[in-house]
Design a protein around this motif. Sequence first.
Motif, short mmCIF file in Angstrom:
data_model
loop_
_atom_site.label_atom_id
_atom_site.label_comp_id
_atom_site.label_asym_id
_atom_site.label_seq_id
_atom_site.Cartn_x
_atom_site.Cartn_y
_atom_site.Cartn_z
N GLU A 112 0.87 -1.19 0.00
CA GLU A 112 0.00 0.00 0.00
C GLU A 112 0.89 1.22 0.00
N HIS A 113 0.62 2.15 -0.92
CA HIS A 113 1.46 3.35 -1.07
C HIS A 113 0.59 4.59 -0.90
N HIS A 114 1.02 5.49 -0.01
CA HIS A 114 0.34 6.77 0.21
C HIS A 114 1.16 7.85 -0.46
N HIS A 115 0.57 8.49 -1.46
CA HIS A 115 1.25 9.51 -2.25
C HIS A 115 0.72 10.89 -1.86
N HIS A 116 1.63 11.83 -1.67
CA HIS A 116 1.29 13.22 -1.40
C HIS A 116 2.04 14.09 -2.40
N PRO A 117 1.38 15.09 -2.99
CA PRO A 117 2.05 15.92 -3.99
C PRO A 117 3.23 16.71 -3.40
N ASP A 118 3.20 16.98 -2.10
CA ASP A 118 4.25 17.81 -1.49
C ASP A 118 5.14 17.03 -0.52
N GLY A 119 5.16 15.70 -0.66
CA GLY A 119 5.97 14.93 0.27
C GLY A 119 6.33 13.57 -0.27
N PRO A 120 7.12 12.84 0.48
CA PRO A 120 7.53 11.51 0.02
C PRO A 120 6.39 10.50 0.10
N THR A 121 6.49 9.48 -0.73
CA THR A 121 5.53 8.38 -0.68
C THR A 121 5.82 7.54 0.56
N GLN A 122 4.79 7.20 1.29
CA GLN A 122 4.91 6.31 2.44
C GLN A 122 4.28 4.98 2.06
N SER A 123 5.02 3.90 2.28
CA SER A 123 4.56 2.58 1.86
C SER A 123 4.55 1.61 3.01
N ARG A 124 3.71 0.61 2.90
CA ARG A 124 3.65 -0.46 3.88
C ARG A 124 3.34 -1.77 3.17
N HIS A 125 3.82 -2.83 3.75
CA HIS A 125 3.53 -4.19 3.28
C HIS A 125 2.46 -4.72 4.23
N ALA A 126 1.40 -5.28 3.68
CA ALA A 126 0.28 -5.72 4.50
C ALA A 126 -0.07 -7.18 4.23
N THR A 127 -0.54 -7.83 5.29
CA THR A 127 -1.10 -9.17 5.19
C THR A 127 -2.53 -9.08 5.71
N VAL A 128 -3.47 -9.56 4.90
CA VAL A 128 -4.88 -9.50 5.26
C VAL A 128 -5.45 -10.91 5.34
N VAL A 129 -6.34 -11.11 6.31
CA VAL A 129 -7.11 -12.35 6.42
C VAL A 129 -8.56 -11.98 6.12
N PHE A 130 -9.10 -12.61 5.10
CA PHE A 130 -10.50 -12.42 4.73
C PHE A 130 -11.32 -13.63 5.17
N ILE A 131 -12.58 -13.39 5.50
CA ILE A 131 -13.54 -14.46 5.73
C ILE A 131 -14.46 -14.45 4.50
N PRO A 132 -14.50 -15.56 3.75
CA PRO A 132 -15.31 -15.58 2.53
C PRO A 132 -16.77 -15.94 2.79
N SER A 133 -17.62 -15.43 1.91
CA SER A 133 -19.01 -15.87 1.85
C SER A 133 -19.32 -16.06 0.37
N ALA A 134 -20.52 -16.45 0.06
CA ALA A 134 -20.87 -16.66 -1.35
C ALA A 134 -20.81 -15.37 -2.15
N GLU A 135 -21.05 -14.23 -1.49
CA GLU A 135 -21.13 -12.95 -2.20
C GLU A 135 -19.87 -12.11 -2.14
N THR A 136 -19.11 -12.22 -1.06
CA THR A 136 -18.01 -11.27 -0.84
C THR A 136 -16.97 -11.86 0.10
N MET A 137 -15.99 -11.03 0.42
CA MET A 137 -15.00 -11.35 1.45
C MET A 137 -15.07 -10.22 2.46
N ARG A 138 -14.97 -10.56 3.73
CA ARG A 138 -14.95 -9.53 4.77
C ARG A 138 -13.59 -9.55 5.45
N TRP A 139 -13.11 -8.37 5.81
CA TRP A 139 -11.81 -8.20 6.43
C TRP A 139 -11.88 -8.67 7.88
N ARG A 140 -11.06 -9.66 8.25
CA ARG A 140 -11.02 -10.19 9.61
C ARG A 140 -9.80 -9.69 10.37
#
Length: 150
Positions: A112-140
Amino acid sequence: MTLDRNATTQFRTQSGGGMEAACRTEIVRHHEVIQRWINGKVSRTASDFAAFADAHTPDFTLIEPSGTTLTRVRVFAAVKDAYGADPDLEISITDVTLVTATDTAIVATYKEHHHHPDGPTQSRHATVVFIPSAETMRWRHLHETRIVNA
């Protein structure tokens, strides 16, 4: 919580393009919602906030880059308070990778990268666990680690 044993298969079929593509779609969608909220480009209403809130399970947790663990309540309070706080923020997502998918959980990583026109880009590496359903995934669960010199 009772899950449909075929939820992952059903969601994979509906998402058309495989589970990694489904993860990418959800991660990008979610961050677009966050960006619009922080930019103040949506109304500050319960229905607009629900676009963010409804994506999370009741027991959602976030481990911040600092190592602090936040509950859903604390995350929601922080996001509500961030409404309109950064009109110029742009968020981009790269390197989405499916780690594993079962009938009860989907794990993916991304940058994930956060860009600002007047500053440096701040980045992070993320791990997400989703719970699935028939229609979607929800963030756990979400764990973020700051990327230095991104």
